[in-house]
Design a protein around this motif. Structure first.
Motif, PDB file in Angstrom:
ATOM      1  N   GLU A 144       0.727  -1.447   0.082  1.00  0.00           N
ATOM      2  CA  GLU A 144      -0.594  -0.198   0.195  1.00  0.00           C
ATOM      3  C   GLU A 144       1.347   1.234   0.414  1.00  0.00           C
ATOM      4  OE1 GLU A 144      -4.513   1.334   1.773  1.00  0.00           O
ATOM      5  OE2 GLU A 144      -2.475  -0.199   3.435  1.00  0.00           O
ATOM      6  N   ASP A 145       2.176   1.017   1.036  1.00  0.00           N
ATOM      7  CA  ASP A 145       2.826   2.396   1.242  1.00  0.00           C
ATOM      8  C   ASP A 145       3.399   2.789  -0.653  1.00  0.00           C
ATOM      9  OD1 ASP A 145       2.211   2.470   3.714  1.00  0.00           O
ATOM     10  OD2 ASP A 145       4.007   1.911   4.822  1.00  0.00           O
ATOM     11  N   GLY A 146       4.198   1.386  -1.122  1.00  0.00           N
ATOM     12  CA  GLY A 146       4.522   2.025  -2.263  1.00  0.00           C
ATOM     13  C   GLY A 146       3.273   1.979  -4.212  1.00  0.00           C
ATOM     14  N   GLY A 147       2.111   1.759  -2.817  1.00  0.00           N
ATOM     15  CA  GLY A 147       1.133   1.987  -4.252  1.00  0.00           C
ATOM     16  C   GLY A 147       0.941   1.444  -5.209  1.00  0.00           C
ATOM     17  N   LEU A 148       1.010  -0.465  -5.265  1.00  0.00           N
ATOM     18  CA  LEU A 148       0.937  -1.131  -5.905  1.00  0.00           C
ATOM     19  C   LEU A 148      -0.175  -1.581  -5.297  1.00  0.00           C
ATOM     20  CD1 LEU A 148       4.328  -2.708  -5.384  1.00  0.00           C
ATOM     21  CD2 LEU A 148       4.140  -1.545  -7.728  1.00  0.00           C
ATOM     22  N   ILE A 149      -0.757  -1.692  -4.512  1.00  0.00           N
ATOM     23  CA  ILE A 149      -2.483  -2.160  -3.991  1.00  0.00           C
ATOM     24  C   ILE A 149      -3.116  -0.924  -2.975  1.00  0.00           C
ATOM     25  CG2 ILE A 149      -1.258  -4.161  -3.758  1.00  0.00           C
ATOM     26  CD1 ILE A 149      -2.436  -3.946  -0.536  1.00  0.00           C
ATOM     27  N   GLU A 150      -4.179  -0.739  -3.369  1.00  0.00           N
ATOM     28  CA  GLU A 150      -4.928   0.188  -2.253  1.00  0.00           C
ATOM     29  C   GLU A 150      -6.112  -0.074  -1.726  1.00  0.00           C
ATOM     30  OE1 GLU A 150      -6.051   3.173  -4.949  1.00  0.00           O
ATOM     31  OE2 GLU A 150      -7.503   1.324  -6.466  1.00  0.00           O
ATOM     32  N   GLU A 151      -7.068   0.194  -1.266  1.00  0.00           N
ATOM     33  CA  GLU A 151      -7.922   0.282  -0.224  1.00  0.00           C
ATOM     34  C   GLU A 151      -9.115   0.141  -1.120  1.00  0.00           C
ATOM     35  OE1 GLU A 151     -10.013   0.400   4.796  1.00  0.00           O
ATOM     36  OE2 GLU A 151      -7.685   0.947   3.848  1.00  0.00           O
ATOM     37  N   GLY A 166       0.507  -1.772  -9.796  1.00  0.00           N
ATOM     38  CA  GLY A 166       0.519  -3.050  -9.345  1.00  0.00           C
ATOM     39  C   GLY A 166       0.271  -4.206 -10.374  1.00  0.00           C
ATOM     40  N   TRP A 167      -1.035  -3.565 -10.924  1.00  0.00           N
ATOM     41  CA  TRP A 167      -0.633  -4.782 -12.159  1.00  0.00           C
ATOM     42  C   TRP A 167       0.199  -4.749 -13.142  1.00  0.00           C
ATOM     43  CZ3 TRP A 167      -4.500  -8.444 -13.471  1.00  0.00           C
ATOM     44  CH2 TRP A 167      -5.498  -8.099 -12.525  1.00  0.00           C
ATOM     45  N   ALA A 168       1.168  -3.092 -13.222  1.00  0.00           N
ATOM     46  CA  ALA A 168       2.243  -3.113 -14.354  1.00  0.00           C
ATOM     47  C   ALA A 168       3.450  -4.152 -13.723  1.00  0.00           C
ATOM     48  CB  ALA A 168       3.149  -2.051 -14.249  1.00  0.00           C
ATOM     49  N   ASP A 169       3.779  -3.779 -11.825  1.00  0.00           N
ATOM     50  CA  ASP A 169       4.907  -4.494 -11.559  1.00  0.00           C
ATOM     51  C   ASP A 169       4.950  -6.164 -11.843  1.00  0.00           C
ATOM     52  OD1 ASP A 169       5.687  -1.959 -10.946  1.00  0.00           O
ATOM     53  OD2 ASP A 169       5.955  -2.710  -9.115  1.00  0.00           O
ATOM     54  N   LEU A 170       3.327  -6.651 -12.218  1.00  0.00           N
ATOM     55  CA  LEU A 170       2.939  -7.720 -11.221  1.00  0.00           C
ATOM     56  C   LEU A 170       2.923  -8.250 -12.643  1.00  0.00           C
ATOM     57  CD1 LEU A 170       2.140 -10.655  -9.806  1.00  0.00           C
ATOM     58  CD2 LEU A 170      -0.258  -9.746 -10.344  1.00  0.00           C
ATOM     59  N   ARG A 171       2.731  -7.838 -13.631  1.00  0.00           N
ATOM     60  CA  ARG A 171       2.575  -8.307 -15.453  1.00  0.00           C
ATOM     61  C   ARG A 171       4.198  -8.623 -15.246  1.00  0.00           C
ATOM     62  NH1 ARG A 171      -1.619  -4.603 -16.580  1.00  0.00           N
ATOM     63  NH2 ARG A 171      -3.399  -6.366 -16.630  1.00  0.00           N
ATOM     64  N   ARG A 172       5.341  -7.689 -15.292  1.00  0.00           N
ATOM     65  CA  ARG A 172       6.221  -7.593 -15.275  1.00  0.00           C
ATOM     66  C   ARG A 172       7.054  -8.418 -14.737  1.00  0.00           C
ATOM     67  NH1 ARG A 172       6.782  -2.560 -15.354  1.00  0.00           N
ATOM     68  NH2 ARG A 172       7.638  -1.805 -13.153  1.00  0.00           N
ATOM     69  N   GLU A 173       6.870  -9.115 -12.947  1.00  0.00           N
ATOM     70  CA  GLU A 173       7.088  -9.980 -12.205  1.00  0.00           C
ATOM     71  C   GLU A 173       6.855 -11.015 -12.824  1.00  0.00           C
ATOM     72  OE1 GLU A 173       9.876 -11.041  -9.034  1.00  0.00           O
ATOM     73  OE2 GLU A 173       9.895  -8.956  -9.922  1.00  0.00           O
ATOM     74  N   VAL A 174       5.903 -11.704 -13.150  1.00  0.00           N
ATOM     75  CA  VAL A 174       5.403 -12.831 -13.733  1.00  0.00           C
ATOM     76  C   VAL A 174       6.151 -13.141 -15.522  1.00  0.00           C
ATOM     77  CG1 VAL A 174       3.387 -13.729 -14.588  1.00  0.00           C
ATOM     78  CG2 VAL A 174       3.292 -13.387 -12.707  1.00  0.00           C
TER      79      VAL A 174
END
Length: 120
Positions: free
Chosen positions: A61-68, A91-99
């Motif tokens: 959340e602090d990193g801006g990858l998820i939000e409440e 978060g979507w962009a980072d997750l796609r890149r990681e996968v």
């Protein structure tokens, strides 16, 4: 080397964080539902304790990858008290890149004959 949009090196996502983000890729969830999803998807191999889970959620959340987000069923008292999270665009962009990067590692590993024998 992984690089951030600011040009700095980026560390890979930790395994618990990656699993939390994959759980959220299927839709908004509260912490306990994330924990259950991770355990079910890994056959119990990964069990997120409360400290690990909620510290990771806070960092994401602090990193801006998820939000409440608001609870989907706010009329239900218990659901209204839970904190739900979803992936942000970042978060979507980072997750796609990681996968994608993990897929490349797996593809390369499968080309190693000695390793491939144990994967069949």
């Amino acid at each position: 080397m992984r690089v951030t949009t600011e040009g700095r090196p980026r560390k890979p996502l930790s395994l618990p964080v990656l699993h939390i983000m994959v759980a959220l890729a299927d839709g908004a969830r509260h912490g306990y539902a994330i924990k259950q999803d991770v355990e079910a998807r890994t056959g119990g191999a990964i069990r997120l304790g409360p400290g690990t889970l909620y510290e990771a959620i806070q960092r994401l959340e602090d990193g801006g990858l998820i939000e409440e987000v608001p609870a989907p069923d706010a009329a239900n008292g218990q659901e209204a008290q839970r904190r739900y999270y979803r992936l942000t665009d970042r978060g979507w962009a980072d997750l796609r890149r990681e996968v994608r990067q993990l897929g490349e590692i797996v593809d390369a590993a499968r080309k190693i004959p000695r390793l491939r024998k144990g994967l069949a």
